[in-house]
Design a protein around this motif. Structure first.
Motif, PDB file in Angstrom:
ATOM      1  N   GLN A  47     -21.592 -26.876  22.509  1.00  0.00           N
ATOM      2  CA  GLN A  47     -20.150 -26.996  22.769  1.00  0.00           C
ATOM      3  C   GLN A  47     -19.312 -26.203  21.773  1.00  0.00           C
ATOM      4  O   GLN A  47     -18.183 -25.850  22.059  1.00  0.00           O
ATOM      5  CB  GLN A  47     -19.727 -28.452  22.752  1.00  0.00           C
ATOM      6  N   TRP A  48     -19.867 -25.925  20.607  1.00  0.00           N
ATOM      7  CA  TRP A  48     -19.130 -25.162  19.591  1.00  0.00           C
ATOM      8  C   TRP A  48     -19.447 -23.671  19.623  1.00  0.00           C
ATOM      9  O   TRP A  48     -18.773 -22.880  18.972  1.00  0.00           O
ATOM     10  CB  TRP A  48     -19.437 -25.706  18.192  1.00  0.00           C
ATOM     11  N   MET A  50     -19.291 -21.330  22.148  1.00  0.00           N
ATOM     12  CA  MET A  50     -18.338 -20.429  22.814  1.00  0.00           C
ATOM     13  C   MET A  50     -17.054 -20.254  22.002  1.00  0.00           C
ATOM     14  O   MET A  50     -16.648 -19.118  21.754  1.00  0.00           O
ATOM     15  CB  MET A  50     -18.035 -20.912  24.236  1.00  0.00           C
ATOM     16  N   PRO A  51     -16.401 -21.337  21.564  1.00  0.00           N
ATOM     17  CA  PRO A  51     -15.210 -21.113  20.730  1.00  0.00           C
ATOM     18  C   PRO A  51     -15.564 -20.400  19.420  1.00  0.00           C
ATOM     19  O   PRO A  51     -14.803 -19.565  18.940  1.00  0.00           O
ATOM     20  CB  PRO A  51     -14.677 -22.521  20.451  1.00  0.00           C
ATOM     21  N   GLY A  52     -16.726 -20.711  18.881  1.00  0.00           N
ATOM     22  CA  GLY A  52     -17.170 -20.059  17.653  1.00  0.00           C
ATOM     23  C   GLY A  52     -17.392 -18.573  17.860  1.00  0.00           C
ATOM     24  O   GLY A  52     -17.002 -17.754  17.024  1.00  0.00           O
ATOM     25  N   PHE A  54     -15.933 -16.726  20.156  1.00  0.00           N
ATOM     26  CA  PHE A  54     -14.617 -16.107  20.358  1.00  0.00           C
ATOM     27  C   PHE A  54     -13.950 -15.848  19.015  1.00  0.00           C
ATOM     28  O   PHE A  54     -13.459 -14.746  18.759  1.00  0.00           O
ATOM     29  CB  PHE A  54     -13.732 -16.993  21.238  1.00  0.00           C
ATOM     30  N   LEU A  55     -13.939 -16.836  18.156  1.00  0.00           N
ATOM     31  CA  LEU A  55     -13.329 -16.661  16.834  1.00  0.00           C
ATOM     32  C   LEU A  55     -14.065 -15.603  16.015  1.00  0.00           C
ATOM     33  O   LEU A  55     -13.447 -14.806  15.316  1.00  0.00           O
ATOM     34  CB  LEU A  55     -13.280 -17.990  16.086  1.00  0.00           C
ATOM     35  N   TYR A  56     -15.381 -15.596  16.117  1.00  0.00           N
ATOM     36  CA  TYR A  56     -16.182 -14.588  15.431  1.00  0.00           C
ATOM     37  C   TYR A  56     -15.801 -13.187  15.915  1.00  0.00           C
ATOM     38  O   TYR A  56     -15.611 -12.272  15.112  1.00  0.00           O
ATOM     39  CB  TYR A  56     -17.677 -14.852  15.673  1.00  0.00           C
ATOM     40  N   CYS A  57     -15.674 -13.002  17.234  1.00  0.00           N
ATOM     41  CA  CYS A  57     -15.324 -11.688  17.785  1.00  0.00           C
ATOM     42  C   CYS A  57     -13.930 -11.254  17.357  1.00  0.00           C
ATOM     43  O   CYS A  57     -13.714 -10.086  17.039  1.00  0.00           O
ATOM     44  CB  CYS A  57     -15.432 -11.703  19.310  1.00  0.00           C
ATOM     45  N   CYS A 109      -6.757  -9.155  22.504  1.00  0.00           N
ATOM     46  CA  CYS A 109      -7.048 -10.454  23.123  1.00  0.00           C
ATOM     47  C   CYS A 109      -6.301 -10.627  24.448  1.00  0.00           C
ATOM     48  O   CYS A 109      -6.707 -11.434  25.279  1.00  0.00           O
ATOM     49  CB  CYS A 109      -6.709 -11.591  22.165  1.00  0.00           C
TER      50      CYS A 109
END
Length: 138
Positions: A47-48, A50-52, A54-57, A109
């Protein structure tokens, strides 16, 4: 569309493809690291992921753009199409590079809006804000 505008799009596509490749490669390695700890941990952390990612990218883009802006001649896309960005006729200062990198990352973005604006105005939104011009290089 002007020749410079077409070159700018080509340079962006080249750089973005390289950046996507780096992000995918490092992302896959990250998934393998988590998966190597076991399927249970992978399921618990999914669960973490995909958001992780995105933030990494977004962070990777910001760092990538800053490094290319501050050192000027490292940008593969702009080197291949022989263009450079100038602020008031000069190479970027650290302050301009930071502002440009942050704005470019944010507008990447929401790239469909940025792209449509570029097609209509033939300048990037952040170039207009920072008064950046595109120049041909020999």
């Amino acid at each position: 569309m002007s020749e410079t505008a077409g070159k700018r799009i080509a340079a962006f596509i080249i750089d973005y493809m390289i950046l996507c490749w780096v992000a995918c490669l490092t992302g896959v390695l990250g998934v393998f690291v988590v998966a190597s700890r076991g399927v249970q941990e992978l399921a618990e952390n999914f669960q973490w992921m995909m958001p992780g990612m995105f933030l990494y990218c977004v962070l990777l883009m910001g760092i990538w753009f800053f490094i290319l802006d501050i050192f000027g001649n490292l940008d593969p896309g702009k080197r291949l199409v022989k263009i450079e960005l100038l602020s008031n006729g000069q190479k970027f200062t650290v302050s301009t590079a930071i502002k440009h990198s942050v704005l470019k990352t944010l507008f990447c973005c929401i790239w469909p809006i940025s792209f449509l604006y570029y097609i209509v105005k033939q300048e990037m939104i952040y170039d207009r804000i920072l008064k950046i011009s595109v120049s041909s290089r020999p």
